[in-house]
Design a protein around this motif. Structure first.
Motif, mmCIF file in Angstrom:
data_model
loop_
_atom_site.group_PDB
_atom_site.id
_atom_site.type_symbol
_atom_site.label_atom_id
_atom_site.label_comp_id
_atom_site.label_asym_id
_atom_site.label_seq_id
_atom_site.Cartn_x
_atom_site.Cartn_y
_atom_site.Cartn_z
ATOM 1 N N THR A 164 0.809 -1.212 0.000
ATOM 2 C CA THR A 164 0.000 0.000 0.000
ATOM 3 C C THR A 164 0.844 1.264 0.000
ATOM 4 O OG1 THR A 164 -0.145 -0.165 2.413
ATOM 5 C CG2 THR A 164 -1.960 -1.090 1.135
ATOM 6 N N GLY A 165 1.998 1.221 0.642
ATOM 7 C CA GLY A 165 2.814 2.425 0.767
ATOM 8 C C GLY A 165 3.718 2.708 -0.412
ATOM 9 N N LEU A 166 4.345 1.660 -0.977
ATOM 10 C CA LEU A 166 5.283 1.868 -2.081
ATOM 11 C C LEU A 166 4.620 2.511 -3.299
ATOM 12 C CD1 LEU A 166 8.154 1.535 -3.139
ATOM 13 C CD2 LEU A 166 7.553 -0.794 -3.869
ATOM 14 N N PRO A 167 3.440 2.067 -3.750
ATOM 15 C CA PRO A 167 2.806 2.749 -4.882
ATOM 16 C C PRO A 167 2.509 4.217 -4.613
ATOM 17 C CG PRO A 167 1.811 0.593 -4.547
ATOM 18 C CD PRO A 167 2.701 0.842 -3.369
ATOM 19 N N VAL A 168 2.204 4.558 -3.358
ATOM 20 C CA VAL A 168 1.919 5.963 -3.033
ATOM 21 C C VAL A 168 3.184 6.805 -3.159
ATOM 22 C CG1 VAL A 168 1.178 7.524 -1.202
ATOM 23 C CG2 VAL A 168 -0.002 5.343 -1.533
ATOM 24 N N VAL A 169 4.288 6.306 -2.631
ATOM 25 C CA VAL A 169 5.554 7.039 -2.725
ATOM 26 C C VAL A 169 5.973 7.203 -4.187
ATOM 27 C CG1 VAL A 169 7.998 6.973 -2.136
ATOM 28 C CG2 VAL A 169 6.292 6.270 -0.436
ATOM 29 N N LEU A 170 5.870 6.134 -4.954
ATOM 30 C CA LEU A 170 6.225 6.203 -6.375
ATOM 31 C C LEU A 170 5.283 7.128 -7.137
ATOM 32 C CD1 LEU A 170 7.069 2.447 -7.078
ATOM 33 C CD2 LEU A 170 8.663 4.353 -6.782
ATOM 34 N N ALA A 171 4.024 7.169 -6.730
ATOM 35 C CA ALA A 171 3.069 8.057 -7.391
ATOM 36 C C ALA A 171 3.425 9.521 -7.159
ATOM 37 C CB ALA A 171 1.656 7.766 -6.900
ATOM 38 N N ILE A 172 3.910 9.836 -5.962
ATOM 39 C CA ILE A 172 4.348 11.212 -5.694
ATOM 40 C C ILE A 172 5.512 11.579 -6.608
ATOM 41 C CG2 ILE A 172 5.435 12.692 -3.966
ATOM 42 C CD1 ILE A 172 3.774 11.273 -1.843
ATOM 43 N N VAL A 173 6.463 10.666 -6.754
ATOM 44 C CA VAL A 173 7.603 10.906 -7.655
ATOM 45 C C VAL A 173 7.118 11.080 -9.092
ATOM 46 C CG1 VAL A 173 9.738 9.919 -8.578
ATOM 47 C CG2 VAL A 173 9.168 9.639 -6.142
ATOM 48 N N ALA A 174 6.198 10.212 -9.518
ATOM 49 C CA ALA A 174 5.672 10.298 -10.876
ATOM 50 C C ALA A 174 4.916 11.603 -11.103
ATOM 51 C CB ALA A 174 4.766 9.101 -11.161
ATOM 52 N N THR A 175 4.166 12.030 -10.109
ATOM 53 C CA THR A 175 3.417 13.282 -10.236
ATOM 54 C C THR A 175 4.358 14.472 -10.359
ATOM 55 O OG1 THR A 175 1.616 12.330 -8.924
ATOM 56 C CG2 THR A 175 1.651 14.710 -9.153
ATOM 57 N N LEU A 176 5.410 14.472 -9.570
ATOM 58 C CA LEU A 176 6.403 15.547 -9.689
ATOM 59 C C LEU A 176 7.041 15.547 -11.073
ATOM 60 C CD1 LEU A 176 8.107 15.262 -6.183
ATOM 61 C CD2 LEU A 176 6.776 17.194 -7.029
ATOM 62 N N ALA A 177 7.338 14.366 -11.594
ATOM 63 C CA ALA A 177 7.917 14.274 -12.936
ATOM 64 C C ALA A 177 6.946 14.798 -13.982
ATOM 65 C CB ALA A 177 8.294 12.823 -13.237
ATOM 66 N N ARG A 178 5.679 14.442 -13.859
ATOM 67 C CA ARG A 178 4.669 14.902 -14.820
ATOM 68 C C ARG A 178 4.533 16.419 -14.781
ATOM 69 N NH1 ARG A 178 1.076 17.147 -17.154
ATOM 70 N NH2 ARG A 178 -0.660 16.226 -18.327
ATOM 71 N N ILE A 179 4.577 16.998 -13.586
ATOM 72 C CA ILE A 179 4.467 18.450 -13.443
ATOM 73 C C ILE A 179 5.653 19.153 -14.098
ATOM 74 C CG2 ILE A 179 4.531 20.319 -11.743
ATOM 75 C CD1 ILE A 179 2.934 18.394 -9.882
ATOM 76 N N MET A 180 6.848 18.588 -13.927
ATOM 77 C CA MET A 180 8.051 19.239 -14.473
ATOM 78 C C MET A 180 8.197 19.032 -15.975
ATOM 79 S SD MET A 180 10.906 18.653 -11.472
ATOM 80 C CE MET A 180 10.687 16.872 -11.379
ATOM 81 N N LEU A 181 7.745 17.896 -16.473
ATOM 82 C CA LEU A 181 7.987 17.565 -17.871
ATOM 83 C C LEU A 181 6.891 18.017 -18.825
ATOM 84 C CD1 LEU A 181 9.359 13.919 -17.413
ATOM 85 C CD2 LEU A 181 10.670 15.990 -17.908
ATOM 86 N N VAL A 182 5.667 18.162 -18.335
ATOM 87 C CA VAL A 182 4.531 18.480 -19.206
ATOM 88 C C VAL A 182 3.823 19.715 -18.670
ATOM 89 C CG1 VAL A 182 2.408 17.587 -20.244
ATOM 90 C CG2 VAL A 182 4.251 16.004 -19.639
ATOM 91 N N THR A 183 3.563 20.669 -19.537
ATOM 92 C CA THR A 183 2.906 21.907 -19.107
ATOM 93 C C THR A 183 1.381 21.788 -19.104
ATOM 94 O OG1 THR A 183 2.973 22.739 -21.384
ATOM 95 C CG2 THR A 183 4.804 23.341 -19.924
ATOM 96 N N ARG A 184 0.832 20.926 -19.974
ATOM 97 C CA ARG A 184 -0.620 20.790 -20.067
ATOM 98 C C ARG A 184 -1.194 20.262 -18.759
ATOM 99 N NH1 ARG A 184 -3.647 16.489 -21.430
ATOM 100 N NH2 ARG A 184 -1.783 15.345 -22.074
ATOM 101 N N ASP A 185 -2.258 20.883 -18.288
ATOM 102 C CA ASP A 185 -2.956 20.477 -17.066
ATOM 103 C C ASP A 185 -2.032 20.479 -15.836
ATOM 104 O OD1 ASP A 185 -5.364 20.138 -18.362
ATOM 105 O OD2 ASP A 185 -5.085 17.999 -18.705
ATOM 106 N N ARG A 186 -1.059 21.351 -15.837
ATOM 107 C CA ARG A 186 -0.128 21.365 -14.706
ATOM 108 C C ARG A 186 -0.836 21.705 -13.401
ATOM 109 N NH1 ARG A 186 5.314 24.334 -15.929
ATOM 110 N NH2 ARG A 186 5.785 22.283 -16.852
ATOM 111 N N ALA A 187 -1.774 22.625 -13.443
ATOM 112 C CA ALA A 187 -2.499 23.002 -12.226
ATOM 113 C C ALA A 187 -3.268 21.815 -11.651
ATOM 114 C CB ALA A 187 -3.449 24.161 -12.528
#
Length: 598
Positions: free
Chosen positions: A355-378
């Motif tokens: 339960t915990g590992l996917p959440v931690v990885l999801a936070i990392v993935a979300t940060l990557a998505r925010i930095m790499l893609v401008t669309r729907d950043r908000a």
């Protein structure tokens, strides 16, 4: 004349209208089959599910809406529970609808199957909708499959789960979705506020999601003061709905009575502070600089919060603030799901990592998505807020993971969709490995299999905990209570974790069940099993107890490390109980002792 060749592009599988119903049907069949094929596990195996059904039955039998006292608990005094009627109502309605067709007993069983599965269908629909909004059609399939591979979800939405946790998981995801939609469509702010108030009325465990929503709407106004409508509409909806829920939960004579573990003036007051602060800043010209807007809004919120805590300082220590310190140390501190995430790695490593590992990885993935893609950043920043708040609670108490699992799904779906896109373009071993790895690290069941394999090779505390949990199950089966159910109503001393099922399966009253609102009964139970037998007898006499019923596998029969040499648990283990406690068991897993008068 040659007709031109028309190339068609195959639509993503997420565009199929049959995907959601297919996922729901398959998941339902699997969960129903698992419940039917494990006859050694009771349908209502969890004490909270048993107690929920007890409360619903009392409600159907005529117990008033505002009367939350469980009159057979903490016998003979009773104990008020802090659970919401908002969950009792749909369960009771289902039972009433099914009774004329199936009869009382089968209607109850059918409801125990239908209610969590209906919630699961709603959860899958919201997961697919939110992920489609953030990732696109390619993310819908992972959004439907990943929840079904999470042990937190398959546990909380399995047949028999009547407690409120599955409702809170669904509401948490709905709050995240409506908050994200409100960034572009202001009318969703009203719905987000209403959902926050409803989640708060059901359980205070929803506070991290509510805090995330408040943070998102506040940040939206700080960054873009032209979006003041969203801020105001969320605040008004949240504040007014919280007041309505307070009125629905408490009779007018108790509207001003504080409580730290349920909706009360403490939490309704907090919602009103949000409403006033959010409304106030939209009624005056907004400062031109963002940092001034931040100070303005944060200052109003801080002043309101300080005033609230000044009035209700007892809630600074959380929902257990008024609990006996001895019980906090010896009871609450030993509950597996109440331990920090790191500590739970030793007791429940498979569940904790799954339960915990996917959440931690999801936070990392979300940060990557925010930095790499401008669309729907908000929108992705808003999702990050929900993930971070949920993860912080998870780190403090592992049970918080169940509320963090679903907000992690869109980020996981984005990673899987990205890996699939690379594999579709370049079908090479490296891209195939990346695709498989992206699926496995977010699939909780795969993590469980891996961790279980490792712990099997090197047995340790995890196996001890799992064995202890499994050994209690025979004591919770309905057949274990058959003889007791036939007796006239009696007052019974039981181990704490046996209390809810005793109430469910028999007409008897018990001293305790695992609820902090029954602190007096829980403390007396600890004392009965661990103090000298003479003092234990005084407890029985004070409460008018006629029977002692034990389950050899439960913790009370082991006793505390400092138990008295002549305590009930020590004497029972040695077969040396006094003559006034003769065993009258008729077979089965439960041990029954009569309490003879002096």
């Amino acid at each position: 004349m040659t007709k031109p060749t028309i190339r068609t592009v195959k639509a993503p599988i997420g565009d199929s209208p049959w995907l959601l119903p297919a996922a729901f049907v398959i998941a339902s069949l699997v969960l129903i089959g698992r419940a039917l094929l494990t006859p050694g596990t009771p349908l209502l195996a969890d004490t909270d599910d048993a107690m929920r059904l007890v409360i619903v039955r009392d409600f159907l039998a005529g117990q008033p809406w505002y009367d939350l006292v469980q009159h057979r608990l903490n016998t003979p005094f009773g104990a008020e529970v802090h659970w919401s009627r908002l969950v009792d109502l749909p369960i009771a309605t289902l039972i009433l609808v099914l009774r004329p067709v199936l009869g009382a007993d089968l209607a109850t069983i059918a409801t125990a199957y239908a209610w969590p599965l209906c919630l699961l269908g709603a959860l899958l629909a919201v997961s697919a909708g939110l992920t489609r909004r953030l990732v696109g059609p390619a993310g819908v399939l992972p959004a439907l499959v990943l929840p079904l591979l999470s042990p937190a979800i398959t546990t909380e939405f399995a047949p028999g789960r009547l407690d409120h946790h599955n409702v809170e998981i669904l509401l948490t995801l709905l709050i995240a979705w409506t908050t994200i939609e409100a960034l572009e469509r202001a009318r969703f702010a009203w719905l987000a506020g209403l959902l926050c108030a409803t989640a708060l009325a059901i359980a205070t465990e929803s506070i991290p999601a509510i805090a995330a929503a408040i943070t998102v709407f506040g940040a939206l106004w700080v960054i873009s003061p032209g979006r003041a409508a969203q801020l105001r509409e969320f605040g008004v909806s949240f504040g007014m709905a919280a007041v309505v829920h307070l009125a629905l939960t408490r009779p007018p004579s108790r509207w001003l009575e504080p409580a730290c573990d349920m909706i009360s003036p403490v939490y309704a007051g907090g919602a009103l502070i949000v409403m006033l602060a959010f409304s106030a800043v939209t009624m005056v010209p907004a400062p031109r600089r963002a940092w001034l807007r931040f100070l303005m809004l944060a200052g109003l919120g801080a002043l309101g919060l300080a005033a609230l805590l000044f009035i209700y300082p007892q809630c600074l220590d959380g929902p257990y603030g008024g609990l006996d310190p001895w019980l906090r140390q010896h009871w609450i501190g030993n509950i597996a799901e109440a331990k920090p995430w790191i500590a739970s790695l030793f007791d429940l490593p498979a569940f904790t990592l799954a339960t915990g590992l996917p959440v931690v990885l999801a936070i990392v993935a979300t940060l990557a998505r925010i930095m790499l893609v401008t669309r729907d950043r908000a929108q992705w920043l808003a999702l990050l807020a929900f993930l971070v708040f949920a993860a912080l609670i998870m780190l403090m108490q592992v049970r918080g993971a169940r509320l963090a699992v679903m907000p992690a799904v869109p980020a996981a779906a984005w990673v899987i969709a990205l890996a699939w896109r690379h594999f579709a373009v370049r079908r090479r071993p490296l891209t195939a490995i990346a695709l498989v790895a992206s699926c496995l690290v977010f699939a909780g069941s795969a993590i469980v299999l891996g961790v279980d394999g490792i712990t099997t090779l090197r047995p340790g505390r995890a196996q001890i905990v799992a064995s202890a949990q499994a050994s209690k199950l025979p004591c919770l089966l309905p057949t274990a209570f058959a003889d007791l159910a036939a007796l006239p109503p009696e007052r019974i001393m039981t181990p704490i974790d046996l209390g809810s099922h005793m109430l469910l399966q028999t007409p008897h009253a018990v001293v305790s069940a695992p609820y902090h609102r029954d602190a007096e009964g829980v403390r007396d139970t600890f004392d009965f099993f661990n103090l000298p037998i003479g003092q234990a007898r005084l407890i029985l006499q004070r409460r008018g107890i006629g029977l002692v019923v034990t389950c050899p596998a439960m913790a009370e029969m082991v006793g505390l490390p400092d138990r008295a040499a002549d305590s009930f648990s020590a004497l029972a283990k040695a077969g040396a109980l006094p003559a006034w406690l003769p065993e009258v068991s008729l077979g089965g897993p439960l041990k029954i002792y009569a309490v003879l008068p002096p």
